[in-house]
Design an enzyme around this catalytic site. Structure first.
Site, PDB file in Angstrom:
ATOM      1  N   ARG A  17      -6.186   9.874 -11.226  1.00  0.00           N
ATOM      2  CA  ARG A  17      -5.491  10.625 -10.163  1.00  0.00           C
ATOM      3  C   ARG A  17      -5.014   9.596  -9.147  1.00  0.00           C
ATOM      4  O   ARG A  17      -5.702   9.329  -8.170  1.00  0.00           O
ATOM      5  CB  ARG A  17      -6.468  11.644  -9.551  1.00  0.00           C
ATOM      6  CG  ARG A  17      -5.880  12.649  -8.633  1.00  0.00           C
ATOM      7  CD  ARG A  17      -5.488  12.090  -7.261  1.00  0.00           C
ATOM      8  NE  ARG A  17      -6.579  11.903  -6.341  1.00  0.00           N
ATOM      9  CZ  ARG A  17      -6.613  10.894  -5.442  1.00  0.00           C
ATOM     10  NH1 ARG A  17      -5.665   9.973  -5.384  1.00  0.00           N
ATOM     11  NH2 ARG A  17      -7.625  10.780  -4.613  1.00  0.00           N
ATOM     12  N   LYS A  23      -5.586  -2.015  -2.286  1.00  0.00           N
ATOM     13  CA  LYS A  23      -6.749  -1.749  -1.418  1.00  0.00           C
ATOM     14  C   LYS A  23      -7.445  -3.063  -1.067  1.00  0.00           C
ATOM     15  O   LYS A  23      -7.850  -3.287   0.068  1.00  0.00           O
ATOM     16  CB  LYS A  23      -7.750  -0.829  -2.129  1.00  0.00           C
ATOM     17  CG  LYS A  23      -7.226   0.569  -2.419  1.00  0.00           C
ATOM     18  CD  LYS A  23      -7.674   1.560  -1.387  1.00  0.00           C
ATOM     19  CE  LYS A  23      -7.013   2.920  -1.611  1.00  0.00           C
ATOM     20  NZ  LYS A  23      -7.197   3.856  -0.516  1.00  0.00           N
ATOM     21  N   TYR A  37       0.874  -1.175   0.000  1.00  0.00           N
ATOM     22  CA  TYR A  37       0.000   0.000   0.000  1.00  0.00           C
ATOM     23  C   TYR A  37       0.908   1.222   0.000  1.00  0.00           C
ATOM     24  O   TYR A  37       2.094   1.126  -0.334  1.00  0.00           O
ATOM     25  CB  TYR A  37      -0.912  -0.112   1.247  1.00  0.00           C
ATOM     26  CG  TYR A  37      -2.086   0.819   1.275  1.00  0.00           C
ATOM     27  CD1 TYR A  37      -3.037   0.811   0.269  1.00  0.00           C
ATOM     28  CD2 TYR A  37      -2.234   1.721   2.323  1.00  0.00           C
ATOM     29  CE1 TYR A  37      -4.116   1.683   0.304  1.00  0.00           C
ATOM     30  CE2 TYR A  37      -3.316   2.587   2.373  1.00  0.00           C
ATOM     31  CZ  TYR A  37      -4.252   2.567   1.356  1.00  0.00           C
ATOM     32  OH  TYR A  37      -5.317   3.428   1.388  1.00  0.00           O
ATOM     33  N   ASP A  42     -14.097   6.121  -2.189  1.00  0.00           N
ATOM     34  CA  ASP A  42     -13.143   6.021  -1.088  1.00  0.00           C
ATOM     35  C   ASP A  42     -12.501   7.370  -0.766  1.00  0.00           C
ATOM     36  O   ASP A  42     -12.402   7.762   0.401  1.00  0.00           O
ATOM     37  CB  ASP A  42     -12.067   5.010  -1.516  1.00  0.00           C
ATOM     38  CG  ASP A  42     -11.105   4.674  -0.407  1.00  0.00           C
ATOM     39  OD1 ASP A  42     -11.549   4.572   0.741  1.00  0.00           O
ATOM     40  OD2 ASP A  42      -9.900   4.509  -0.689  1.00  0.00           O
ATOM     41  N   ASP A  43     -12.050   8.069  -1.785  1.00  0.00           N
ATOM     42  CA  ASP A  43     -11.302   9.309  -1.556  1.00  0.00           C
ATOM     43  C   ASP A  43     -12.191  10.391  -0.959  1.00  0.00           C
ATOM     44  O   ASP A  43     -11.747  11.188  -0.145  1.00  0.00           O
ATOM     45  CB  ASP A  43     -10.686   9.791  -2.879  1.00  0.00           C
ATOM     46  CG  ASP A  43      -9.820   8.708  -3.471  1.00  0.00           C
ATOM     47  OD1 ASP A  43      -8.784   8.408  -2.880  1.00  0.00           O
ATOM     48  OD2 ASP A  43     -10.211   8.115  -4.501  1.00  0.00           O
ATOM     49  N   GLU A  88     -12.349   4.518  -6.807  1.00  0.00           N
ATOM     50  CA  GLU A  88     -11.044   4.869  -6.242  1.00  0.00           C
ATOM     51  C   GLU A  88     -10.216   5.697  -7.212  1.00  0.00           C
ATOM     52  O   GLU A  88     -10.059   5.318  -8.384  1.00  0.00           O
ATOM     53  CB  GLU A  88     -10.299   3.557  -5.935  1.00  0.00           C
ATOM     54  CG  GLU A  88      -8.982   3.748  -5.230  1.00  0.00           C
ATOM     55  CD  GLU A  88      -9.176   4.247  -3.811  1.00  0.00           C
ATOM     56  OE1 GLU A  88     -10.034   3.701  -3.088  1.00  0.00           O
ATOM     57  OE2 GLU A  88      -8.465   5.196  -3.424  1.00  0.00           O
ATOM     58  N   ASP A  89      -9.677   6.774  -6.725  1.00  0.00           N
ATOM     59  CA  ASP A  89      -8.702   7.582  -7.470  1.00  0.00           C
ATOM     60  C   ASP A  89      -9.213   8.020  -8.849  1.00  0.00           C
ATOM     61  O   ASP A  89      -8.501   7.902  -9.861  1.00  0.00           O
ATOM     62  CB  ASP A  89      -7.361   6.837  -7.563  1.00  0.00           C
ATOM     63  CG  ASP A  89      -6.635   6.827  -6.218  1.00  0.00           C
ATOM     64  OD1 ASP A  89      -7.225   7.280  -5.214  1.00  0.00           O
ATOM     65  OD2 ASP A  89      -5.490   6.368  -6.161  1.00  0.00           O
ATOM     66  N   ASN A 122      -0.606  11.487  -0.353  1.00  0.00           N
ATOM     67  CA  ASN A 122       0.202  10.284  -0.579  1.00  0.00           C
ATOM     68  C   ASN A 122       0.880  10.354  -1.931  1.00  0.00           C
ATOM     69  O   ASN A 122       0.376  11.026  -2.835  1.00  0.00           O
ATOM     70  CB  ASN A 122      -0.711   9.050  -0.531  1.00  0.00           C
ATOM     71  CG  ASN A 122      -1.391   8.919   0.807  1.00  0.00           C
ATOM     72  OD1 ASN A 122      -0.752   8.957   1.835  1.00  0.00           O
ATOM     73  ND2 ASN A 122      -2.708   8.798   0.781  1.00  0.00           N
TER      74      ASN A 122
HETATM   75  N1  LIG Z   1      -4.808  10.154   3.530  1.00  0.00           N
HETATM   76  C1  LIG Z   1      -5.742   9.634   2.798  1.00  0.00           C
HETATM   77  O1  LIG Z   1      -6.416   8.668   3.182  1.00  0.00           O
HETATM   78  C2  LIG Z   1      -6.053  10.201   1.464  1.00  0.00           C
HETATM   79  C3  LIG Z   1      -5.237  11.106   0.869  1.00  0.00           C
HETATM   80  N2  LIG Z   1      -5.544  11.602  -0.364  1.00  0.00           N
HETATM   81  C4  LIG Z   1      -4.583  12.484  -0.992  1.00  0.00           C
HETATM   82  O2  LIG Z   1      -5.154  13.732  -1.269  1.00  0.00           O
HETATM   83  C5  LIG Z   1      -4.526  14.281  -2.394  1.00  0.00           C
HETATM   84  C6  LIG Z   1      -5.555  14.985  -3.244  1.00  0.00           C
HETATM   85  O3  LIG Z   1      -6.508  14.062  -3.723  1.00  0.00           O
HETATM   86  P1  LIG Z   1      -7.799  14.579  -4.509  1.00  0.00           P
HETATM   87  O4  LIG Z   1      -8.532  15.560  -3.710  1.00  0.00           O
HETATM   88  O5  LIG Z   1      -8.539  13.418  -4.996  1.00  0.00           O
HETATM   89  O6  LIG Z   1      -7.106  15.319  -5.738  1.00  0.00           O
HETATM   90  P2  LIG Z   1      -7.687  16.468  -6.617  1.00  0.00           P
HETATM   91  O7  LIG Z   1      -6.809  16.579  -7.798  1.00  0.00           O
HETATM   92  O8  LIG Z   1      -9.153  16.284  -6.802  1.00  0.00           O
HETATM   93  O9  LIG Z   1      -7.490  17.794  -5.713  1.00  0.00           O
HETATM   94  C7  LIG Z   1      -6.263  18.384  -5.442  1.00  0.00           C
HETATM   95  C8  LIG Z   1      -6.534  19.786  -4.908  1.00  0.00           C
HETATM   96  O10 LIG Z   1      -5.306  20.345  -4.472  1.00  0.00           O
HETATM   97  C9  LIG Z   1      -5.235  21.673  -4.960  1.00  0.00           C
HETATM   98  N3  LIG Z   1      -3.838  22.074  -5.067  1.00  0.00           N
HETATM   99  C10 LIG Z   1      -2.929  21.670  -5.975  1.00  0.00           C
HETATM  100  N4  LIG Z   1      -1.762  22.305  -5.759  1.00  0.00           N
HETATM  101  C11 LIG Z   1      -1.943  23.102  -4.703  1.00  0.00           C
HETATM  102  C12 LIG Z   1      -1.114  24.016  -4.004  1.00  0.00           C
HETATM  103  N5  LIG Z   1       0.139  24.215  -4.367  1.00  0.00           N
HETATM  104  N6  LIG Z   1      -1.639  24.686  -2.964  1.00  0.00           N
HETATM  105  C13 LIG Z   1      -2.899  24.496  -2.594  1.00  0.00           C
HETATM  106  N7  LIG Z   1      -3.733  23.644  -3.206  1.00  0.00           N
HETATM  107  C14 LIG Z   1      -3.259  22.968  -4.245  1.00  0.00           C
HETATM  108  C15 LIG Z   1      -5.938  21.634  -6.301  1.00  0.00           C
HETATM  109  O11 LIG Z   1      -6.349  22.920  -6.714  1.00  0.00           O
HETATM  110  C16 LIG Z   1      -7.112  20.731  -5.950  1.00  0.00           C
HETATM  111  O12 LIG Z   1      -8.123  21.503  -5.361  1.00  0.00           O
HETATM  112  C17 LIG Z   1      -3.766  13.157  -3.089  1.00  0.00           C
HETATM  113  O13 LIG Z   1      -2.390  13.355  -2.906  1.00  0.00           O
HETATM  114  C18 LIG Z   1      -4.172  11.929  -2.332  1.00  0.00           C
HETATM  115  O14 LIG Z   1      -3.112  11.025  -2.161  1.00  0.00           O
HETATM  116  C19 LIG Z   1      -6.693  11.265  -1.020  1.00  0.00           C
HETATM  117  C20 LIG Z   1      -7.544  10.370  -0.473  1.00  0.00           C
HETATM  118  C21 LIG Z   1      -7.265   9.722   0.785  1.00  0.00           C
HETATM  119  C1  LIG Z   2      -5.188   6.784   0.280  1.00  0.00           C
HETATM  120  C2  LIG Z   2      -5.855   7.132  -0.950  1.00  0.00           C
HETATM  121  O1  LIG Z   2      -6.927   6.635  -1.241  1.00  0.00           O
HETATM  122  C3  LIG Z   2      -5.266   8.105  -1.815  1.00  0.00           C
HETATM  123  O2  LIG Z   2      -4.239   8.681  -1.496  1.00  0.00           O
HETATM  124  O3  LIG Z   2      -5.846   8.329  -2.891  1.00  0.00           O
HETATM  125 MG   LIG Z   3      -7.438   6.942  -3.232  1.00  0.00          MG
END
Ligand SMILES: NC(=O)C1=CN([C@@H]2O[C@H](COP(=O)(O)OP(=O)(O)OC[C@H]3O[C@@H](n4cnc5c(N)ncnc54)[C@H](O)[C@@H]3O)[C@@H](O)[C@H]2O)C=CC1
Ligand SMILES: CC(=O)C(=O)O
Ligand SMILES: [Mg+2]
Length: 628
Positions: free
Chosen positions: A199, A217, A146, A311-312, A288-289, A475
């Site tokens: 993504r 997952k 993971y 999930d996200d 997912e993603d 991540n």
């Molecule tokens: N810890 C966890 O369980 C999870 C973590 N994530 C992480 O969240 C991140 C984003 O995922 P999503 O929302 O699906 O992506 P997304 O592409 O839908 O959203 C990304 C957001 O970040 C903003 N952004 C980009 N560069 C930026 C900057 N320099 N300053 C401020 N904002 C900025 C974008 O404008 C957008 O609003 C990924 O890296 C993913 O790994 C996602 C799901 C679960």
């Molecule tokens: C953990 C997860 O689902 C993500 O980073 O997209």
């Molecule tokens: Mg994800």
């Protein structure tokens, strides 16, 4: 609220002619399934009073089937029965010896990626042993199968490809999907994780390489959530990729055209959903993603039609809310104080918006805000341009016009994002400026961009908070908004820290330890899947996510909370999933979406626990026409 001890679930067997049906055992639950001579089943044989696995295959077909193979652990009688005598070394080795061998070989792998390849090969050889190893070393191996290593493995997927797992549906399969689903060899699929690879973590568009994410997952669905290995299906929807590097790579295995968009895209997904639900109407689909806004659009379209969630958006909201609620206790406050928090969320995509909606749901449910709008006022959201604020407050003689460059957004904010716009603050204000003005208690990072939490912003935040709550959730670790070391250094060791990917605890200058937490949806989705599968919920409801958060938020002990530990460690993921699974089951019954039948005699938490898969070898029996 439904109490677990009051609720009972039946061992219902659908009444059908015995010649057509066989009773399948999952833990202590009996299922009925159509007899299919091409598939294998686990049966409770009433004549033998034990679980055996009856199959219609033997010989090398068994030896080379990862769901059936025991490698060197087949005993002599079984080797005889299954016509594999002489096809494996003579000594029958119990699983503990096999574990010793695979762990030694794994430890000899020098890089995380080589460990990933080794584990994938084991997964493809012997799933029982793979899951035993994974469950015994979950904390260590979760970081391989993971995040973070699965991120690198996804980027390299076309290079490290050995053997196919799961199903791919591509643009060349249009019109064929309803037939294609029957190529999958299992009649019962409990959980599907599907991605379009648009993504992948914070790594962007990885096209068909995204398959590693559903596989990873689903490994956690089995190891933590106790879903049976034969009942999971990883899927990639290959609608093309806009990743030019992959398109130029001769080894890339996906379709070599740009991504489908618009109606082409949505009708493609629709054909897939129709095909899947025609063969497996009860399966749980985890999206997912998927990139924004597809992720939200698909969720809105299907959430009330099939058993699915994103999930996200949704399970990330559960674990992040759990982290904030636990942090309140850790700061000596009540969870009911959530609406008094000042939260900054950097990232306004699927995860950012999803997480914030979950926090708002909780504030509203706690009844400490009068309206949803009041709850929105507690959360400040930034995207890549800066704060979602009011563009009309900008003017030419702004006192500090060079402090940031105003750029019109390439895509206007949609309604979901618009709800967070702060009318009294300048649009696109930087994080550093905002922190000075609003003095946040909680800082969330969901951007996928390393370094977004600057030293200036964190130092400023920590001037105003005794224990600043800092959650760089992106991540893999290389894309986290800040590292654990930075967070503790810039807060003089006072941070309450949680990240999406694991970071080691930090030794502080005063000799104490800065405790790190992993705040990842891997804490929520396995239990959600278990609860939904056991209750056979027809819909995934919003309260399931809120209750998941509440359940996890209450799992850390007071001593742990005092030290800044918010959740049980990753090695405890099975326990977390059992608790979440039980609560989700209860919610399914409370809300009337459970289709399993309740009956006196069994306790729900026990049913959930007993339903969870354990990686043990079961006796294998070859029988071309086995019948009860
Ligand atoms: N810890 C966890 O369980 C999870 C973590 N994530 C992480 O969240 C991140 C984003 O995922 P999503 O929302 O699906 O992506 P997304 O592409 O839908 O959203 C990304 C957001 O970040 C903003 N952004 C980009 N560069 C930026 C900057 N320099 N300053 C401020 N904002 C900025 C974008 O404008 C957008 O609003 C990924 O890296 C993913 O790994 C996602 C799901 C679960
Ligand atoms: C953990 C997860 O689902 C993500 O980073 O997209
Ligand atoms: Mg994800």
């Amino acid at each position: 609220m439904l109490s677990a001890s009051k609720h009972l679930i039946s061992k219902t067997i659908v009444q059908v002619p015995p010649s057509l049906h066989l009773n399948r055992v999952l833990g202590n639950r009996l299922y009925s399934s159509y007899y299919n001579p091409n598939s294998q089943h686990e049966f409770s044989d009433p004549r033998q009073d034990k679980t055996v696995h009856v199959m219609h295959s033997r010989g090398v077909n068994v030896l080379h089937d990862p769901l059936l193979s025991k490698g060197t652990a087949f005993d002599l009688a079984e080797r005889e029965r299954l016509s594999i005598r002489g096809l494996v070394p003579p000594r029958c080795q119990a699983m503990d010896k096999q574990l010793l061998r695979v762990k030694r070989n794994l430890d000899a792998c020098e890089t995380p990626l080589s460990k990933f390849v080794f584990l994938a090969a084991l997964h493809d050889r012997n799933e029982t042993l793979y899951y035993k190893l994974l469950m015994e070393h979950l904390e260590e191996l979760a970081g391989i199968i993971y995040t973070p290593t699965v991120g690198l493995a996804s980027q390299m997927s076309h290079s490290i490809y050995r053997r196919s797992r799961g199903m791919y549906f591509s643009s060349q399969d249009r019109g064929q999907m309803s037939a294609m689903v029957y190529n999958w060899p299992h009649d019962k699929v409990d959980v599907i994780v599907v991605t379009d690879g648009s993504r992948v973590l914070g790594l962007g568009d990885l096209g068909a390489n995204g398959m590693q994410i559903p596989i990873g997952k689903l490994s956690l669905y089995v190891a933590a959530g106790g879903i049976r290995p034969r009942a999971v299906l990883p899927v990639v929807l290959d609608v093309g990729t806009n990743n030019q590097e992959l398109l130029n790579d001769p080894l890339y295995l996906g379709m070599s055209h740009p991504r489908l968009e618009g109606d082409d895209y949505y009708s493609f997904v629709d054909e897939w959903v129709t095909a899947i639900t025609s063969r497996w109407p009860d399966t749980l689909i985890q999206f997912e993603d998927f990139k924004y806004p597809h992720a939200y659009n698909l969720l809105s379209k299907y959430r009330n039609r099939i058993t699915c969630f994103n999930d996200d958006i949704q399970s990330t909201s559960s674990i992040t809310l759990a982290g904030i609620l636990a942090s309140l206790k850790s700061r000596g406050r009540s969870q009911e104080d959530l609406s008094k928090e000042t939260i900054i969320c950097v990232g306004a995509g699927s995860a950012g918006v999803g997480v914030c909606e979950g926090i708002i749901d909780c504030m509203v449910a706690q009844g400490r805000v009068k309206t949803r709008e009041e709850a929105y006022s507690r959360i400040y959201m930034l995207d890549q341009y800066g704060l979602l604020g009011n563009p009309t407050t900008l003017d030419d003689d702004d006192e500090n016009p060079c402090s940031y460059q105003y750029k019109p957004r390439s895509t206007p904010l949609d309604d979901r994002q618009h709800a967070y716009v702060k009318k009294d603050l300048r649009d696109q204000m930087t994080l550093e400026q905002l922190v000075k003005i609003v003095k946040p208690t909680v800082l969330l990072g969901l951007t996928g961009i390393r370094g977004v939490f600057s030293e200036e912003s964190i130092r400023e935040m920590s001037k105003h908070q005794e224990k600043p709550v800092i959650f760089p959730l992106s991540n893999p670790d290389t894309h986290a908004e800040c590292t654990a070391e930075e967070a503790f250094k810039w807060t003089d060791g006072r941070a309450i820290f949680a990240s999406g990917s694991p970071f080691k605890d930090v030794l502080l200058p005063n000799g104490k330890t800065g405790k790190t937490n992993q705040c990842n949806n891997s804490y929520s989705f396995p239990g959600l899947g278990l609860g939904i599968t056991v209750s056979r919920a027809s819909r995934v409801t919003q309260s399931m996510f809120l209750e998941t958060a509440r359940t996890i938020a209450n799992m850390a002990t007071p001593e742990q909370l005092k030290e800044g530990i918010l959740f049980p460690g990753v090695s405890q993921l099975r326990e977390v999933a059992l608790n979440v699974g039980t609560r989700v089951c209860e919610v399914a019954f409370e809300e009337g979406v459970a289709t399993a039948v309740l009956e006196k005699g069994e306790i729900l938490s026990e049913v959930v626990r007993n339903s969870a898969y354990q990686p043990e070898y079961v006796p294998l029996v070859y029988h071309p026409g086995y019948n009860f």
